[in-house]
Enzyme design. Sequence first.
Site, short mmCIF file in Angstrom:
data_model
loop_
_atom_site.label_atom_id
_atom_site.label_comp_id
_atom_site.label_asym_id
_atom_site.label_seq_id
_atom_site.Cartn_x
_atom_site.Cartn_y
_atom_site.Cartn_z
N ASP A 34 0.03 -6.87 -1.80
CA ASP A 34 -0.98 -6.28 -1.65
C ASP A 34 -1.71 -6.67 -0.10
O ASP A 34 -2.80 -6.90 -0.04
CB ASP A 34 -2.08 -6.49 -2.80
CG ASP A 34 -1.66 -6.14 -4.12
OD1 ASP A 34 -0.53 -5.53 -4.28
OD2 ASP A 34 -1.95 -7.04 -4.99
N GLU A 208 -2.01 4.03 -7.67
CA GLU A 208 -2.98 2.77 -7.37
C GLU A 208 -2.93 2.46 -5.73
O GLU A 208 -2.07 3.41 -5.02
CB GLU A 208 -2.53 1.51 -8.07
CG GLU A 208 -1.01 1.08 -7.71
CD GLU A 208 -0.86 -0.05 -8.65
OE1 GLU A 208 -1.47 -0.54 -9.62
OE2 GLU A 208 0.20 -0.90 -8.08
N HIS A 273 1.66 -0.77 -2.09
CA HIS A 273 0.25 -1.44 -1.79
C HIS A 273 0.27 -1.69 -0.33
O HIS A 273 -0.07 -2.86 0.00
CB HIS A 273 0.19 -2.36 -2.81
CG HIS A 273 -1.28 -2.93 -2.93
ND1 HIS A 273 -1.85 -2.53 -4.16
CD2 HIS A 273 -2.20 -2.97 -1.94
CE1 HIS A 273 -3.23 -2.56 -4.10
NE2 HIS A 273 -3.36 -3.12 -2.65
#
Length: 335
Positions: A34, A208, A273
Site C-alpha cells: 500500500d 479497494e 493499491h
Amino acid sequence: MKTMFISLLLLATVAGTQAQDSTFTNPLLTSGADPYSYFKDGWYYYTHTTANSIVLWKTRSLADLKSAQHVTIYKPTENNAWSKDIWAPQVQFLRGKWYAYFAATGGKNVQHRMYVLENPSPDPMTGSWTFKGQVTDATNKWAIDGDIFEYKKELYMIWSGWEGDADKQQDIYIAQMKNPWTISSKRVRLSVPEHEWEKSGQKVTVNEGPQALMHGKKLMIVYSASGCWTDHYALGLLRFSGKGSLLDSARWTKHPEPIFQTSVANRVWSPGHNSFFKSPNGKEDWILYHANSQPGWGCGGKRSPRMQKFSWTADGMPVFGEPVAEGVELQKPAN
C-alpha cells in the site's frame, strides 16, 4: 602510457557512477504494501503499511527510498479501537497542516474504520502529531483505504467500504468534507465489483484502494479490484463526466477492462493499491504500487513497492503498460 591508462580508468569509473546515479531498479524496498507518497517543497514523504504503527520516509527521490531517512510518527496505545491492523496510511498536506489518515481496528477486521492525525509543523518528520479521531459518515460502516483530494476548492474523501455489516463485498464510496477531519455529506457508492476481473476472491469480492487522479481538468479514480490474496489483483478506473456533482454516481463511468494487471512474462504478480506522483520537475507522471515476485504470495509481507513512468492517450486515459520486471534499469524521475 600508464598515466593515460589510469586517467581513462578514472573516466570510465566516473561515467559508470553517473549512469548508476541516474537509474534505478524495482522493487524500491524488499517489502512494503500500500505505498503512498506526497510531494512538498522538493521532498517526497512516503508511507506504507506496517500494521502496528505509522512510519514516514523523507527523500528527494523515491528511487533512493532504501537510503531515505525515516521515523515512526505514530504508535497507538494498546486496547483501543484503533490500536491494531493499521492499514494503508497516507500523509497529506491540507489546509496548511499535515494529516495522516489510516484504517485500524481493536483486533477484529469487522471493526476497521478510518482515523486521522494532525501536525501543524512545516516538516511532518518533526513536531507533534495529535489524534483527531475517527473520520466517518453518518452510517459509521466498515471503512479502509481513505484518500482525500481537492476538486474545485472543495475537499472529498474516497474509500473502500461495506454496504452493510458483513464481509461480503467491498465497494468504492465518496463523500464531501467540511475540513480535513470531518465528513459533511452522505456517502455515495460509486463502484461495486461487477466484471469478472473484479470478482476473483471466492466469497468476498473487492473494490479497494481508490486514488484520485487529475489530468488537466479531467478527474479519475483508480482503484484495486479482486482479492489481494489472489494473483488477479488489478487496477480499474472510474471517470467523472466533468458535469454536475461528484456525489452523483450517474456522473461516473467505469472502464470495462483492467488498466494494470499481472504480467507473467515480466514475473510481476498482483500489482495494485497504487498512488501517483509527479517527477521533481513536474513534467512526468509516475505510478507507485505494490506487487509480488511470485504467484501465490497473496497479501503477506512479501509485497514490495515499485514505480514506473506512465503516459496519456489523446482523450485523457492513463497508459500504464505492463508492470516492469525486477532488475530492469529505469531512468529516475527527472529533476
